[in-house]
Design a protein around this motif. Sequence first.
Motif, short mmCIF file in Angstrom:
data_model
loop_
_atom_site.label_atom_id
_atom_site.label_comp_id
_atom_site.label_asym_id
_atom_site.label_seq_id
_atom_site.Cartn_x
_atom_site.Cartn_y
_atom_site.Cartn_z
N SER A 160 0.83 -1.21 0.00
CA SER A 160 0.00 0.00 0.00
C SER A 160 0.86 1.26 0.00
O SER A 160 0.57 2.22 -0.74
N CYS A 161 1.90 1.27 0.81
CA CYS A 161 2.80 2.44 0.83
C CYS A 161 3.49 2.63 -0.51
O CYS A 161 3.65 3.77 -0.98
N TYR A 162 3.88 1.52 -1.13
CA TYR A 162 4.57 1.65 -2.41
C TYR A 162 3.64 2.14 -3.50
O TYR A 162 4.01 3.02 -4.29
N VAL A 163 2.43 1.60 -3.58
CA VAL A 163 1.51 1.94 -4.66
C VAL A 163 1.03 3.38 -4.57
O VAL A 163 0.77 4.03 -5.59
N TRP A 164 0.93 3.93 -3.33
CA TRP A 164 0.39 5.29 -3.18
C TRP A 164 1.47 6.35 -3.00
O TRP A 164 1.35 7.45 -3.55
N LEU A 165 2.51 6.06 -2.26
CA LEU A 165 3.51 7.09 -1.96
C LEU A 165 4.51 7.30 -3.10
O LEU A 165 4.86 8.45 -3.40
N VAL A 166 4.96 6.22 -3.72
CA VAL A 166 5.95 6.36 -4.80
C VAL A 166 5.36 7.10 -6.01
O VAL A 166 6.00 8.01 -6.54
N PRO A 167 4.16 6.75 -6.48
CA PRO A 167 3.59 7.55 -7.59
C PRO A 167 3.35 9.01 -7.21
O PRO A 167 3.51 9.90 -8.05
N LEU A 168 2.97 9.25 -5.95
CA LEU A 168 2.78 10.64 -5.51
C LEU A 168 4.08 11.42 -5.56
O LEU A 168 4.12 12.58 -6.00
N ALA A 169 5.18 10.78 -5.13
CA ALA A 169 6.48 11.46 -5.19
C ALA A 169 6.92 11.68 -6.63
O ALA A 169 7.48 12.74 -6.96
N LEU A 170 6.66 10.72 -7.51
CA LEU A 170 7.03 10.89 -8.91
C LEU A 170 6.20 11.98 -9.57
O LEU A 170 6.72 12.76 -10.39
N ASN A 188 2.32 19.65 -28.91
CA ASN A 188 2.42 18.24 -28.54
C ASN A 188 1.72 18.03 -27.21
O ASN A 188 2.28 18.31 -26.16
N GLN A 189 0.49 17.54 -27.28
CA GLN A 189 -0.27 17.34 -26.05
C GLN A 189 0.26 16.15 -25.25
O GLN A 189 0.04 16.05 -24.06
N ASP A 190 0.93 15.19 -25.93
CA ASP A 190 1.42 14.01 -25.24
C ASP A 190 2.59 14.31 -24.32
O ASP A 190 2.97 13.48 -23.51
N SER A 191 3.21 15.47 -24.44
CA SER A 191 4.37 15.80 -23.64
C SER A 191 4.00 16.33 -22.26
O SER A 191 4.87 16.60 -21.46
N LYS A 192 2.71 16.51 -22.01
CA LYS A 192 2.30 17.00 -20.70
C LYS A 192 2.58 15.96 -19.64
O LYS A 192 2.60 14.76 -19.90
N SER A 193 2.77 16.42 -18.41
CA SER A 193 3.02 15.50 -17.31
C SER A 193 1.77 14.67 -17.04
O SER A 193 0.65 15.17 -17.14
N PRO A 194 1.93 13.40 -16.71
CA PRO A 194 0.76 12.57 -16.41
C PRO A 194 0.07 13.02 -15.14
O PRO A 194 0.69 13.61 -14.25
N THR A 195 -1.21 12.75 -15.04
CA THR A 195 -1.96 13.11 -13.85
C THR A 195 -1.63 12.16 -12.70
O THR A 195 -1.03 11.11 -12.88
N MET A 196 -2.06 12.56 -11.52
CA MET A 196 -1.79 11.74 -10.34
C MET A 196 -2.50 10.40 -10.42
O MET A 196 -1.94 9.34 -10.10
N MET A 197 -3.77 10.40 -10.88
CA MET A 197 -4.54 9.17 -10.98
C MET A 197 -3.96 8.23 -12.03
O MET A 197 -3.97 7.01 -11.87
N SER A 198 -3.44 8.79 -13.12
CA SER A 198 -2.84 7.93 -14.14
C SER A 198 -1.57 7.26 -13.63
O SER A 198 -1.28 6.11 -13.98
N LEU A 199 -0.83 7.93 -12.76
CA LEU A 199 0.35 7.30 -12.16
C LEU A 199 -0.04 6.23 -11.16
O LEU A 199 0.60 5.17 -11.08
N PHE A 200 -1.09 6.47 -10.36
CA PHE A 200 -1.60 5.42 -9.47
C PHE A 200 -2.01 4.19 -10.27
O PHE A 200 -1.71 3.05 -9.88
#
Length: 298
Positions: A160-170, A188-200
């Motif tokens: 749980s810590c890995y799945v939630w904290l590491v993507p949040l830090a990234l 280039n719309q694909d160059s935008k940073s990914p959202t938080m939910m997409s990283l989760f």
Amino acid sequence: MSNVNTGELLDFQDYSPDHNNRSARIDVEAVHTNQYNNTMSNPNYNFEEPKEIQEPEAAPQSNHNFWTIEYYQKYFDVHTNEVVERIISSVLPQKVSRNYFDERIKGKPDLYGPIWISVTLIFTIAVSGNIASYLQNANKKGFVWRYDFHLVSIAATAISCYVWLVPLALWAALKWTSSNDAHDEIENQDSKSPTMMSLFCLYGYSLSIYIPVAVLWTIQVFWLQWLFVLMAAFVSGAVLIFWLMPALRKSKYFLILIGSILAFHFLLAAGFMLYFFHQPSSADVIVTTTTPIPAPKV
């Protein structure tokens, strides 16, 4: 049909303006007069006023609060074939298109798959860890094996810590270290940073490879266990870098972020193997012996 002289048709004809205007006016008036007479002579004719066409109203968009359950319903609206496709893409990215993350996951992230993958991995590690413990000490004299229920809570806390904290830090690192200008974002719309939910979502699916590897870790061969550690860490980390490469290239610390992603995956895999499946040295093994009860004297 009457014979028509083609030569007369090809010659230019001269008509006066009065003749043209009069002919056109007579034809138009005749058409309207005939339509009016035909309509009024019909006994079944009923005059109806034109009705206004009402356009359908757009459905109101409801903005739910972050702390409500309705806010998270859209992250569980996913089909089974989409979950299977995302699991396959987290292990074999060449099976899907190159822009799969930008087209499918970034625009529609889900939490259904990552939650079930995390729960499955928790129980798989706990059960496989107890099986490995039994295999390591089954042949020792005086050892009484007992199932360790604490492995479930330890695995749940780590995952749980890995799945939630590491993507949040990234996500925070990409947000504050990316150097996107407005012109690049428009082109280039694909160059935008990914959202938080997409990283989760992406990190949750990247753990799917650890489920079969956790079963293989029960094989009590030390070098083979470390080989599975390297394989799982490399595959899961490489898939993350593969999908996030356009966003990582915009960061000022491009190489540091890539090294951190691989390092965290290696630490997670090594921690699983060393804590749940590694056979400790004989000095650290606590052997539980049973003291024989002397027979009563006759």
